[in-house]
Write an enzyme that holds these catalytic residues in place. Structure first.
Site, PDB file in Angstrom:
ATOM      1  N   LYS A  78      61.802  30.597  10.976  1.00 17.24           N
ATOM      2  CA  LYS A  78      60.870  29.631  11.579  1.00 17.24           C
ATOM      3  C   LYS A  78      59.929  29.067  10.519  1.00 17.24           C
ATOM      4  O   LYS A  78      59.519  29.799   9.602  1.00 17.24           O
ATOM      5  CB  LYS A  78      60.075  30.345  12.682  1.00 17.24           C
ATOM      6  CG  LYS A  78      59.176  29.446  13.515  1.00 17.24           C
ATOM      7  CD  LYS A  78      58.521  30.229  14.652  1.00 17.24           C
ATOM      8  CE  LYS A  78      57.598  29.410  15.510  1.00 17.24           C
ATOM      9  NZ  LYS A  78      56.982  30.185  16.599  1.00 17.24           N
ATOM     10  N   SER A 153      57.427  28.224  21.191  1.00 13.06           N
ATOM     11  CA  SER A 153      57.405  27.320  20.069  1.00 13.06           C
ATOM     12  C   SER A 153      58.571  27.506  19.102  1.00 13.06           C
ATOM     13  O   SER A 153      58.855  26.611  18.310  1.00 13.06           O
ATOM     14  CB  SER A 153      56.097  27.487  19.302  1.00 13.06           C
ATOM     15  OG  SER A 153      55.989  28.804  18.782  1.00 13.06           O
ATOM     16  N   SER A 177      56.746  32.769  22.617  1.00 10.51           N
ATOM     17  CA  SER A 177      57.484  31.806  21.794  1.00 10.51           C
ATOM     18  C   SER A 177      58.820  32.283  21.249  1.00 10.51           C
ATOM     19  O   SER A 177      59.559  31.474  20.676  1.00 10.51           O
ATOM     20  CB  SER A 177      56.611  31.352  20.633  1.00 10.51           C
ATOM     21  OG  SER A 177      55.754  30.346  21.071  1.00 10.51           O
TER      22      SER A 177
HETATM   23  N1  GLN Z   1      53.516  28.561  24.693  1.00 15.62           N
HETATM   24  C1  GLN Z   1      52.420  29.401  24.317  1.00 15.62           C
HETATM   25  C2  GLN Z   1      51.344  28.565  23.666  1.00 15.62           C
HETATM   26  O1  GLN Z   1      51.496  27.401  23.623  1.00 15.62           O
HETATM   27  C3  GLN Z   1      52.910  30.497  23.422  1.00 15.62           C
HETATM   28  C4  GLN Z   1      53.086  30.100  22.028  1.00 15.62           C
HETATM   29  C5  GLN Z   1      53.551  31.198  21.127  1.00 15.62           C
HETATM   30  O2  GLN Z   1      53.975  32.258  21.580  1.00 15.62           O
HETATM   31  N2  GLN Z   1      53.422  30.964  19.838  1.00 15.62           N
HETATM   32  O3  GLN Z   1      50.370  29.051  23.226  1.00 15.62           O
END
Ligand code: GLN
Length: 478
Positions: A78, A153, A177
């Protein structure tokens, strides 16, 4: 599809060890597949030259008798995980030309194990988002249906594994994410116990919640990657050495007890609910015991998460000011204007929204009402999980309430936050959790089931994942 990239990670290692294939051939096959399916937009950077060099080095190591690890396995990382000499953008305009001078500890470990890093994957900017649409480099397209999102994400990582572009990938999970895109794309995605994997070199979003973990096609493959990246690291004082991972998973169902909480099922779409209930019934048919457990405070988890994660994000992202890292706006007259113009120009809307929420909840006068209160509820949620896990091996739930939505369909940020409702409580409690594909919706979209384990029992949790894979094998549409 070509035959090489269809192999699982463990079969690839067998083929490499048995000299049926070279790391160079495997890497070439992945690079060709990435090129042929580049419209998926899973990668921000493909490092072809570095990958072919690493593959040649892996072939040489194997020739001199070395075996094991991830020697010669093509993997994606990532783009918020630092890679020395390779751009690490966090999918942000701010860092669009940032090249780290060092490797994250997980990257060090992958390289030492002989893995071949083929590229850096697309994501929501600074890991804030659930659809990958908050990327400065535009959204990734789900391999199961290109008109739909990959989730986020870590959308690029999940989709790269699902699209057979790589054999495994690393993501990060602050509130879901890893698990949420794994569910949307149809791969296994593991968020390890908080502190099991070093965060050194992970560009921080919310430090008390962030955790790096693997995506792979199977739980067995995920175990291999976890075994490589886990462990104590002197450069991350929160990291520990407490995981005791098995060499192989048994997938045993009989004698296991699984907890189900109504609170982690409410609001699920009917096809998701059907696939979940079918999985639970199959586990029960194969000898597992199912118990109801209570998690009375998890309905507060989303609010707690958005207070705590935004507060931490506001502090962590203060370092991006146009002076030390990344790009600098032009036309400023003094230092204050340099900060303001750079942050205004280079942060996207969602990142700005989180910074504003974070600064608000930390500001004097509001700190007690928001941040302190959220921290207290966090303790309550953690205790409820500990009590529930005291009477079962793992808690099961759907990973996400729905299948992947269409690109562009979610315009209200608050509605998007709801897709994390089953995953966020796990980060708040610091526990390990995995998403396992269990079937598809009527329109062919992947559906995942989440298993939540006891702290530091990540190996046992992957065994639960293996059990789920075994009983749901061949399950079609819900
Ligand atoms: N979707 C969640 C957020 O927007 C989780 C993001 C993540 O786990 N990095 O914060």
């Amino acid at each position: 599809m070509n035959g090489i990239t269809d192999m699982g990670l463990c079969s690839l290692i067998d083929a490499l060890d048995g000299k049926k294939l070279s790391a160079t051939e495997a890497t070439r096959a992945c690079l060709d597949r990435i090129k042929a399916t580049e419209d998926l937009n899973n990668f921000i950077t493909v490092c072809e030259d570095e990958a072919l060099k690493a593959a040649a080095a892996a072939d040489a190591r194997r020739k001199s008798g070395e075996r094991g690890g991830l020697l010669g396995v093509p993997i994606a990382v990532k783009d918020n995980i630092s890679t020395r000499g390779v751009k690490t953008t966090c999918a942000s305009a701010f860092l669009s030309d940032y090249v780290p001078p060092f490797d994250a500890t997980v990257v060090d470990k992958l390289k030492a194990a002989g893995a071949v890093i083929v590229g850096k994957t697309n994501m929501d900017e600074f890991a804030m988002g659930s659809t990958n649409e908050n990327s400065h480099f535009s959204a990734a397209h789900n391999a199961a249906d290109a008109t739909r999102v990959t989730g986020g994400s870590s959308g690029g990582s999940a989709n790269a594994v699902a699209a057979r572009q790589v054999f495994a990938a690393l993501g990060s999970d602050t509130g879901g994410s890893i698990r949420q895109p794994a569910s949307y794309c149809g791969t296994v995605g593991l968020k390890p116990t908080y502190s099991a994997v070093s965060r050194y070199g992970l560009i921080a979003f919310a430090s008390s919640l962030d955790q790096i973990g693997p995506f792979a096609r199977t739980s067995e493959d995920a175990l291999r990657v976890l075994g490589t990246i886990a462990g104590k690291d002197s450069r991350d004082s929160t990291s520990t050495d407490k995981l005791d991972l098995p060499d192989k998973l048994s997938g045993k169902v009989k004698g296991r007890t699984f907890g189900i909480a109504d609170e982690l099922l409410s609001g699920a779409a009917s096809d998701v609910k059907t696939a979940f209930e079918r999985t639970v019934a199959l586990l029960e048919d194969n000898g597992a015991k199912i118990k109801k457990v209570k998690l009375g405070s998890v309905d507060a988890a989303l609010a707690v998460y958005y207070v705590i994660s935004s507060a931490e994000a506001a502090s962590n992202l203060a370092r991006f000011d146009g002076v030390k890292y990344g790009r600098r706006a032009s036309g400023y007259r003094d230092i204050a204007e340099l900060y303001t113009l750079s942050r205004t120009e280079f942060f996207g809307d969602e990142v700005k929204r989180r910074i504003m929420i974070g600064n608000y909840v930390l500001s004097s006068g509001y700190y007690d009402a928001y941040y302190l209160k959220a921290s207290k509820i966090r303790t309550v949620i953690k205790r409820e999980f500990d009590a529930a896990l005291g009477c079962c091996d793992a808690i099961l739930s759907p990973t996400v309430p729905t299948v992947a939505p269409k690109i562009g369909a979610q315009v209200d940020p608050a509605a998007t936050y709801l897709s994390d409702v089953y995953t966020v409580p796990v980060n708040i409690a610091g526990l390990p959790a995995v998403s396992v594909p269990v079937g598809r919706s009527a329109d062919g979209m992947p559906i995942g089931v989440q298993a939540i384990g006891k702290a530091f029992c990540d190996g046992d949790l992957l065994d639960t994942a293996r059990a789920i894979e075994t009983v749901t094998e061949g399950c079609g549409n819900a």
